[in-house]
Design a protein around this motif. Structure first.
Motif, short mmCIF file in Angstrom:
data_model
loop_
_atom_site.label_atom_id
_atom_site.label_comp_id
_atom_site.label_asym_id
_atom_site.label_seq_id
_atom_site.Cartn_x
_atom_site.Cartn_y
_atom_site.Cartn_z
N SER A 136 0.82 -1.22 0.17
CA SER A 136 -0.01 0.09 0.04
C SER A 136 0.79 1.21 -0.08
CB SER A 136 -0.90 -0.10 1.13
OG SER A 136 -1.72 1.22 1.30
N ILE A 137 2.17 1.33 0.98
CA ILE A 137 2.81 2.60 0.83
C ILE A 137 3.61 2.69 -0.50
CG2 ILE A 137 4.92 3.17 1.69
CD1 ILE A 137 4.15 1.66 4.44
N ILE A 138 4.05 1.33 -1.02
CA ILE A 138 4.53 1.58 -2.43
C ILE A 138 3.56 2.09 -3.51
CG2 ILE A 138 5.61 0.01 -4.34
CD1 ILE A 138 6.60 -1.71 -2.17
N LEU A 139 2.37 1.64 -3.55
CA LEU A 139 1.43 1.90 -4.51
C LEU A 139 0.97 3.61 -4.30
CD1 LEU A 139 -1.10 -1.14 -4.62
CD2 LEU A 139 0.45 -0.19 -6.31
N ASN A 140 0.82 3.95 -3.09
CA ASN A 140 0.77 5.29 -2.88
C ASN A 140 2.03 6.29 -3.37
OD1 ASN A 140 -1.48 5.21 -1.48
ND2 ASN A 140 -0.94 4.86 0.54
N GLY A 141 3.26 5.51 -3.22
CA GLY A 141 4.52 6.59 -3.65
C GLY A 141 4.37 6.39 -5.13
N ILE A 142 3.84 5.47 -5.88
CA ILE A 142 3.89 5.63 -7.50
C ILE A 142 2.75 6.54 -7.85
CG2 ILE A 142 3.09 4.11 -9.37
CD1 ILE A 142 4.13 1.69 -8.04
N ASN A 143 1.58 6.57 -7.05
CA ASN A 143 0.57 7.39 -7.40
C ASN A 143 0.97 8.89 -7.28
OD1 ASN A 143 -1.13 5.35 -8.16
ND2 ASN A 143 -2.07 5.22 -6.10
N SER A 144 1.72 9.05 -6.16
CA SER A 144 2.09 10.63 -5.79
C SER A 144 3.19 11.17 -6.53
CB SER A 144 2.41 10.83 -4.32
OG SER A 144 3.75 9.90 -3.91
N GLY A 145 3.85 10.28 -7.41
CA GLY A 145 5.01 10.51 -8.40
C GLY A 145 6.09 10.62 -7.71
N GLU A 146 6.54 9.86 -6.59
CA GLU A 146 7.64 9.72 -5.75
C GLU A 146 8.20 8.57 -6.70
OE1 GLU A 146 9.47 8.66 -1.42
OE2 GLU A 146 7.49 9.06 -1.62
N PHE A 147 7.60 7.41 -6.66
CA PHE A 147 8.27 6.20 -7.18
C PHE A 147 8.03 5.94 -9.00
CE2 PHE A 147 7.92 3.73 -2.95
CZ PHE A 147 8.98 4.43 -2.40
N LYS A 148 8.88 5.24 -9.35
CA LYS A 148 8.68 5.04 -10.72
C LYS A 148 7.28 4.52 -11.13
CE LYS A 148 13.58 4.51 -11.80
NZ LYS A 148 14.63 3.86 -12.03
N GLU A 149 6.56 4.84 -12.05
CA GLU A 149 5.38 4.31 -12.55
C GLU A 149 5.51 2.86 -12.93
OE1 GLU A 149 3.82 6.65 -15.66
OE2 GLU A 149 4.02 8.47 -14.68
N ASP A 150 6.53 2.38 -13.48
CA ASP A 150 6.67 0.93 -13.74
C ASP A 150 6.94 0.12 -12.77
OD1 ASP A 150 9.05 1.83 -13.93
OD2 ASP A 150 9.54 0.90 -15.68
N LEU A 151 7.20 0.48 -11.48
CA LEU A 151 7.81 0.10 -10.49
C LEU A 151 6.66 -1.43 -9.98
CD1 LEU A 151 10.34 0.20 -8.61
CD2 LEU A 151 8.67 1.32 -6.96
N ASN A 152 7.04 -2.61 -9.47
CA ASN A 152 6.41 -3.63 -9.40
C ASN A 152 6.28 -3.79 -7.97
OD1 ASN A 152 5.62 -6.28 -8.63
ND2 ASN A 152 6.43 -7.15 -10.43
N ALA A 153 5.19 -3.42 -7.55
CA ALA A 153 4.49 -3.23 -6.20
C ALA A 153 4.82 -4.31 -5.41
CB ALA A 153 3.42 -2.27 -5.97
N ASP A 154 4.38 -5.50 -6.05
CA ASP A 154 4.38 -6.94 -5.25
C ASP A 154 5.86 -7.38 -5.05
OD1 ASP A 154 1.57 -7.79 -4.82
OD2 ASP A 154 1.30 -7.85 -6.95
N ALA A 155 6.80 -7.31 -6.14
CA ALA A 155 7.95 -7.66 -5.99
C ALA A 155 9.00 -6.77 -5.05
CB ALA A 155 8.77 -7.63 -7.37
N LEU A 156 8.56 -5.46 -5.06
CA LEU A 156 9.56 -4.69 -4.10
C LEU A 156 8.70 -4.93 -2.58
CD1 LEU A 156 11.39 -2.25 -3.40
CD2 LEU A 156 9.42 -0.75 -3.88
#
Length: 199
Positions: A136-156
């Motif tokens: 959930s934290i990773i997905l929020n990071g992707i949605n907020s633009g902090e993390f890369k859009e193509d980041l695999n949240a499950d893998a991370l």
């Protein structure tokens, strides 16, 4: 809270520490009696058997760790900071773990893998709860633009939690927090150089 409820809670709290340090097989009813100061009849007034105590004790220990994670995460503003907060909860796993004996999920999973299906199922549920928190934290990071859009949240999430649990295991076994410190530093480096949108 009624006296009976307080007694039951006392048994659970004391038993959780014993089970997390000695394991299910290594904990006897006499150990619980000795640590709680409650006689056998008093124990059986609240629980039908050792299995029931163990399951309630696991729930209690796991809830303490979850609350420590939540508190640490809430103090951070960035997604990367929130992910690293999980590691900080266990930064002194040797001398001052969030719950006596180390990680309840890890201890229970290792001991109950082939011996106690109900405890194993509780540990497995704990695993999924932790992974869901992290994802959930990773997905929020992707949605907020902090993390890369193509980041695999499950893998991370799996990678982060594996580093955390591995650091706990190695540090406890070695009696040295350096393994947790190294894993934390490696994960921080990975986040900075591979996950952030501008990296």
């Amino acid at each position: 809270m009624k006296k009976g409820d307080r007694t039951r809670e006392h048994i659970i709290m004391k038993s959780a520490a014993i089970f997390n340090q000695r394991g299910y097989a290594g904990t006897s009813l006499n150990d619980i009696i000795a640590d709680t100061g409650i006689k056998k009849g008093g124990i059986y007034r609240h629980f039908t058997n050792k299995d029931e105590i163990a399951l309630e004790a696991y729930n209690y220990a796991a809830s303490i760790v979850i609350s420590k994670f939540a508190e640490a995460v809430d103090r951070e503003q960035s997604a990367s900071g929130r992910l690293l907060a999980f590691f900080r909860v266990y930064e002194d796993v040797v001398g001052n773990p969030p719950f006596v004996g180390g990680c309840p999920m890890q201890n229970t999973a290792v001991e109950s893998d082939d011996t106690h299906t109900e405890l194993r199922d509780r540990a497995r549920q704990g695993l999924h709860n932790h992974l869901d928190m992290i994802k959930s934290i990773i997905l929020n990071g992707i949605n907020s633009g902090e993390f890369k859009e193509d980041l695999n949240a499950d893998a991370l999430a799996s990678f982060a939690f594996s580093l955390l649990e591995g650091g706990i295991l190695l540090s406890k076994l070695d009696g040295d927090n350096k393994h947790m410190q190294m894993n934390t530093a490696c994960f921080a480096f990975y986040l900075q150089n591979c996950c952030l949108k501008n990296s």
